[in-house]
Motif scaffolding. Structure first.
Motif, PDB file in Angstrom:
ATOM      1  N   GLY A  88      -6.456 -38.489  30.402  1.00 33.49           N
ATOM      2  CA  GLY A  88      -5.959 -39.684  31.346  1.00 33.49           C
ATOM      3  C   GLY A  88      -6.497 -40.930  31.054  1.00 33.49           C
ATOM      4  N   PHE A  89      -6.838 -41.911  32.029  1.00 32.28           N
ATOM      5  CA  PHE A  89      -7.037 -43.260  31.510  1.00 32.28           C
ATOM      6  C   PHE A  89      -8.397 -43.671  32.092  1.00 32.28           C
ATOM      7  N   ASP A  90      -8.777 -44.774  31.604  1.00 31.18           N
ATOM      8  CA  ASP A  90     -10.148 -45.265  32.287  1.00 31.18           C
ATOM      9  C   ASP A  90      -9.606 -46.309  33.337  1.00 31.18           C
ATOM     10  N   ASP A  91     -10.619 -46.703  34.081  1.00 31.99           N
ATOM     11  CA  ASP A  91     -10.296 -47.726  35.027  1.00 31.99           C
ATOM     12  C   ASP A  91      -9.457 -48.879  34.803  1.00 31.99           C
ATOM     13  N   ASP A  92      -9.879 -49.359  33.616  1.00 32.70           N
ATOM     14  CA  ASP A  92      -8.960 -50.426  33.024  1.00 32.70           C
ATOM     15  C   ASP A  92      -7.704 -50.253  32.435  1.00 32.70           C
ATOM     16  N   GLY A  93      -7.289 -48.812  32.341  1.00 31.92           N
ATOM     17  CA  GLY A  93      -6.009 -48.498  31.882  1.00 31.92           C
ATOM     18  C   GLY A  93      -6.034 -48.089  30.498  1.00 31.92           C
ATOM     19  N   THR A  94      -7.164 -48.324  29.821  1.00 28.28           N
ATOM     20  CA  THR A  94      -7.524 -47.692  28.369  1.00 28.28           C
ATOM     21  C   THR A  94      -7.369 -46.178  28.372  1.00 28.28           C
ATOM     22  N   PRO A  95      -6.662 -45.637  27.465  1.00 31.99           N
ATOM     23  CA  PRO A  95      -6.326 -44.138  27.292  1.00 31.99           C
ATOM     24  C   PRO A  95      -7.695 -43.494  27.088  1.00 31.99           C
ATOM     25  N   ASP A  96      -8.096 -42.463  27.566  1.00 35.95           N
ATOM     26  CA  ASP A  96      -8.992 -41.681  27.159  1.00 35.95           C
ATOM     27  C   ASP A  96      -8.655 -40.296  26.369  1.00 35.95           C
ATOM     28  N   ALA A  97      -8.249 -40.825  25.040  1.00 40.98           N
ATOM     29  CA  ALA A  97      -7.676 -39.705  24.163  1.00 40.98           C
ATOM     30  C   ALA A  97      -8.540 -39.650  23.010  1.00 40.98           C
ATOM     31  N   GLY A  98      -8.296 -38.679  22.152  1.00 41.75           N
ATOM     32  CA  GLY A  98      -9.101 -38.856  20.984  1.00 41.75           C
ATOM     33  C   GLY A  98      -9.260 -37.212  20.281  1.00 41.75           C
ATOM     34  N   LEU A  99     -10.060 -36.850  19.373  1.00 37.20           N
ATOM     35  CA  LEU A  99     -10.105 -35.495  18.826  1.00 37.20           C
ATOM     36  C   LEU A  99     -11.592 -34.883  19.311  1.00 37.20           C
TER      37      LEU A  99
END
Length: 138
Positions: A88-99
């Motif tokens: 999903g996304f953090d509160d500021d709209g930053t994607p919580d994505a990776g490996l």
């Protein structure tokens, strides 16, 4: 046997500002098919000495794929498998994505540690990553 497990966040907002050519240079591989920038297919051996018409290395000296090779790390090798995640996304709209990165080896001091130290000294990909959690399992 040991497994190193790391949750690595990809800083996608910064990464996506790069051109396709810049992203490929950071990784050392073509984005479309995973082939080395030196040519061939995904399974073709990378030619680290290949240069372009200007005499510049085709696979940059700080490219992730160059730095992580066993022949660039005194033979340090590990069996590795990355699993992509998007939470999903953090509160500021930053994607919580990776490996979720998992690698196996007989001795982390001869496998994981030398490669990680080399990455710390100049991997072009490092500026687009944040290591959030790590674990070592026997």
């Amino acid at each position: 046997s040991y497994a190193v497990v790391r949750r690595i966040r990809m800083l996608l907002d910064d990464w996506e500002k790069l051109s396709l050519a810049a992203q490929e240079g950071v990784v050392g591989r073509r984005k479309a098919d995973g082939a080395a920038l030196s040519g061939g297919s995904e399974t073709t051996a990378m030619d680290l000495e290949k240069t372009d018409a200007s005499g510049d290395l085709v696979v940059p000296i700080n490219a992730h794929a160059r730095i992580t090779r066993p022949d660039q790390n005194g033979g340090a090798a590990m069996l590795r498998r990355p699993f992509s995640f998007h939470d999903g996304f953090d509160d500021d709209g930053t994607p919580d994505a990776g490996l979720l990165f998992i690698c196996w080896q007989a001795d982390p001091l001869r496998g994981f540690v030398p490669v990680q130290r080399k990455l710390d000294r100049g991997d072009a990909l490092s500026k687009y990553l944040r290591h959030e959690a790590s674990g070592l399992f026997a």
